[in-house]
Design a protein around this motif. Structure first.
Motif, PDB file in Angstrom:
ATOM      1  N   ALA A  75       0.733   7.959  -9.500  1.00 31.77           N
ATOM      2  CA  ALA A  75       0.135   7.710  -8.190  1.00 31.77           C
ATOM      3  C   ALA A  75       1.138   8.042  -7.087  1.00 31.77           C
ATOM      4  O   ALA A  75       0.796   8.680  -6.088  1.00 31.77           O
ATOM      5  CB  ALA A  75      -0.301   6.261  -8.087  1.00 31.77           C
ATOM      6  N   ILE A  76       2.397   7.636  -7.286  1.00 27.02           N
ATOM      7  CA  ILE A  76       3.423   7.890  -6.275  1.00 27.02           C
ATOM      8  C   ILE A  76       3.641   9.385  -6.088  1.00 27.02           C
ATOM      9  O   ILE A  76       3.711   9.886  -4.959  1.00 27.02           O
ATOM     10  CB  ILE A  76       4.739   7.188  -6.664  1.00 27.02           C
ATOM     11  N   ILE A  90       0.911  10.813  -4.017  1.00 31.13           N
ATOM     12  CA  ILE A  90       1.014  10.497  -2.589  1.00 31.13           C
ATOM     13  C   ILE A  90       2.133  11.303  -1.931  1.00 31.13           C
ATOM     14  O   ILE A  90       1.974  11.793  -0.807  1.00 31.13           O
ATOM     15  CB  ILE A  90       1.224   8.985  -2.390  1.00 31.13           C
ATOM     16  N   ILE A  91       3.240  11.467  -2.652  1.00 25.59           N
ATOM     17  CA  ILE A  91       4.332  12.273  -2.097  1.00 25.59           C
ATOM     18  C   ILE A  91       3.841  13.684  -1.812  1.00 25.59           C
ATOM     19  O   ILE A  91       4.071  14.255  -0.723  1.00 25.59           O
ATOM     20  CB  ILE A  91       5.539  12.326  -3.064  1.00 25.59           C
ATOM     21  N   GLU A  92       3.113  14.250  -2.768  1.00 27.40           N
ATOM     22  CA  GLU A  92       2.611  15.614  -2.576  1.00 27.40           C
ATOM     23  C   GLU A  92       1.665  15.682  -1.385  1.00 27.40           C
ATOM     24  O   GLU A  92       1.712  16.616  -0.586  1.00 27.40           O
ATOM     25  CB  GLU A  92       1.915  16.093  -3.849  1.00 27.40           C
ATOM     26  N   MET A  93       0.820  14.646  -1.282  1.00 26.92           N
ATOM     27  CA  MET A  93      -0.121  14.592  -0.183  1.00 26.92           C
ATOM     28  C   MET A  93       0.621  14.597   1.154  1.00 26.92           C
ATOM     29  O   MET A  93       0.305  15.360   2.065  1.00 26.92           O
ATOM     30  CB  MET A  93      -0.940  13.321  -0.316  1.00 26.92           C
ATOM     31  N   LEU A 130      11.347   4.818  -4.953  1.00 28.99           N
ATOM     32  CA  LEU A 130      10.473   4.102  -5.873  1.00 28.99           C
ATOM     33  C   LEU A 130      10.257   4.913  -7.153  1.00 28.99           C
ATOM     34  O   LEU A 130      10.305   4.396  -8.270  1.00 28.99           O
ATOM     35  CB  LEU A 130       9.134   3.861  -5.179  1.00 28.99           C
ATOM     36  N   LYS A 131      10.038   6.199  -6.943  1.00 26.01           N
ATOM     37  CA  LYS A 131       9.796   7.079  -8.092  1.00 26.01           C
ATOM     38  C   LYS A 131      11.039   7.142  -8.978  1.00 26.01           C
ATOM     39  O   LYS A 131      10.953   7.080 -10.203  1.00 26.01           O
ATOM     40  CB  LYS A 131       9.432   8.478  -7.610  1.00 26.01           C
ATOM     41  N   ASP A 175       0.858  -1.173   0.000  1.00 23.03           N
ATOM     42  CA  ASP A 175       0.000   0.000   0.000  1.00 23.03           C
ATOM     43  C   ASP A 175       0.901   1.232   0.000  1.00 23.03           C
ATOM     44  O   ASP A 175       1.665   1.457   0.933  1.00 23.03           O
ATOM     45  CB  ASP A 175      -0.881  -0.028   1.257  1.00 23.03           C
ATOM     46  N   LEU A 176       0.798   2.007  -1.075  1.00 27.42           N
ATOM     47  CA  LEU A 176       1.731   3.128  -1.239  1.00 27.42           C
ATOM     48  C   LEU A 176       1.628   4.131  -0.100  1.00 27.42           C
ATOM     49  O   LEU A 176       2.623   4.756   0.274  1.00 27.42           O
ATOM     50  CB  LEU A 176       1.456   3.844  -2.566  1.00 27.42           C
TER      51      LEU A 176
END
Lengths: 126, 153
Positions: free
Chosen positions: B140-141, B144-147, B28-29, B16-17
């Motif tokens: 998607a990654i 999530i990083i921005e989030m 990962l990115k 789960d990312l």
């Protein structure tokens, strides 16, 4: 104390970077081997569908030398065997490098943490 | 080597990312970015190979049994040509890779190039599909990083 720590961090960082470089090298040679294996596989397939009496030549420098089909097939499978062995060696190297890199990263993080704590302490005492 | 895929596969762990930290996500990115640029390179080389096979196949169409004995100019170097005559026009030598050349008759040679073009096209389609999948994961990654960054600030 903090100088000592800094020196430790520096040397750990250096070995981390070295491992990283070696890992990169191993990965790129793995990719190269993979490509060679693929090419040989394609040649093998091609040789396999040739009729038995087909004329096959091997280019050596600027000339083409006539080869027996069987000889060519043997040569290619021998090469594939060799490449497969090398691939395995390379894979092992990559796994061990990755492990080494991880341990370096971990100890680096630990050292950095220590360094930060030392700084906080120093700031408090000042 | 470690693989990243959106579809579940045997021997692969589902992650789960959102449970990863920013450092893990950015590694990962980075990995995905590298793979994507590798795909782009591969696509370019495959496109080049495809064009080469197409050109060779077209060149074969020009040679027929009527061409026997016709005059041609043979390139000795890139800038020097000598006159020659076509001979044995039903057989051609084909570079099949790793410095091996095989003699094939016209039909087999045409079939060879047809197969090769098909093979290369299939590989390109595969890479395009994988690339699409990976760039989706990458997006998607990034999201999530921005989030996570927003949560931190």
């Amino acid at each position: 104390m903090s100088e000592d720590l800094q020196r430790k961090i520096q040397s750990e960082l250096d070995s981390f970077k070295n491992t990283q470089k070696e890992l990169q090298k191993a990965i790129s040679s793995r990719q190269q081997l993979d490509g060679q294996l693929n090419e040989n596989m394609i040649v093998k397939d091609e040789l396999d569908i040739l009729p038995k009496d087909a004329k096959v030549y091997k280019s050596v420098g600027p000339v083409l030398i006539k080869t027996e089909l069987i000889e060519a097939k043997q040569n290619v499978s021998k090469r594939m065997e060799y490449i497969n062995k090398e691939l395995k060696r390379c894979d092992d190297l990559i796994t061990s490098m990755e492990k080494k890199q991880d341990t370096h990263r971990e100890s680096l993080q630990k050292l950095q943490h220590q360094f930060q704590q030392a700084q906080v302490k120093a700031a408090l005492h000042a | 080597m470690a693989q990243i895929s959106a579809t579940e596969q045997p021997n692969m762990k589902q992650v789960d990312l959102t449970t990863l930290n920013i450092q893990q996500l950015s590694t990962l990115k980075q990995q995905l970015d590298q793979e994507l640029s590798l795909f782009q390179e591969s696509l370019t080389s495959l496109k080049m190979a495809q064009t080469k096979f197409q050109n060779s196949g077209e060149a074969l169409e020009k040679i027929t049994t009527n061409s026997e004995g016709k005059e041609i100019l043979v390139p000795l170097t890139g800038s020097m040509y000598v006159p020659g005559k076509l001979y044995d026009t039903n057989n051609v030598l084909i570079d099949i890779g790793t410095r091996y050349y095989a003699e094939k008759d016209m039909d087999a040679a045409k079939d060879y190039f047809k197969r090769k073009i098909q093979f290369v096209t299939e590989q390109m389609e595969k890479i395009q599909f994988l690339g699409l999948e990976k760039s989706k994961i990458r997006d998607a990654i990034v999201e999530i990083i921005e989030m996570k960054l927003q949560q931190q600030s």
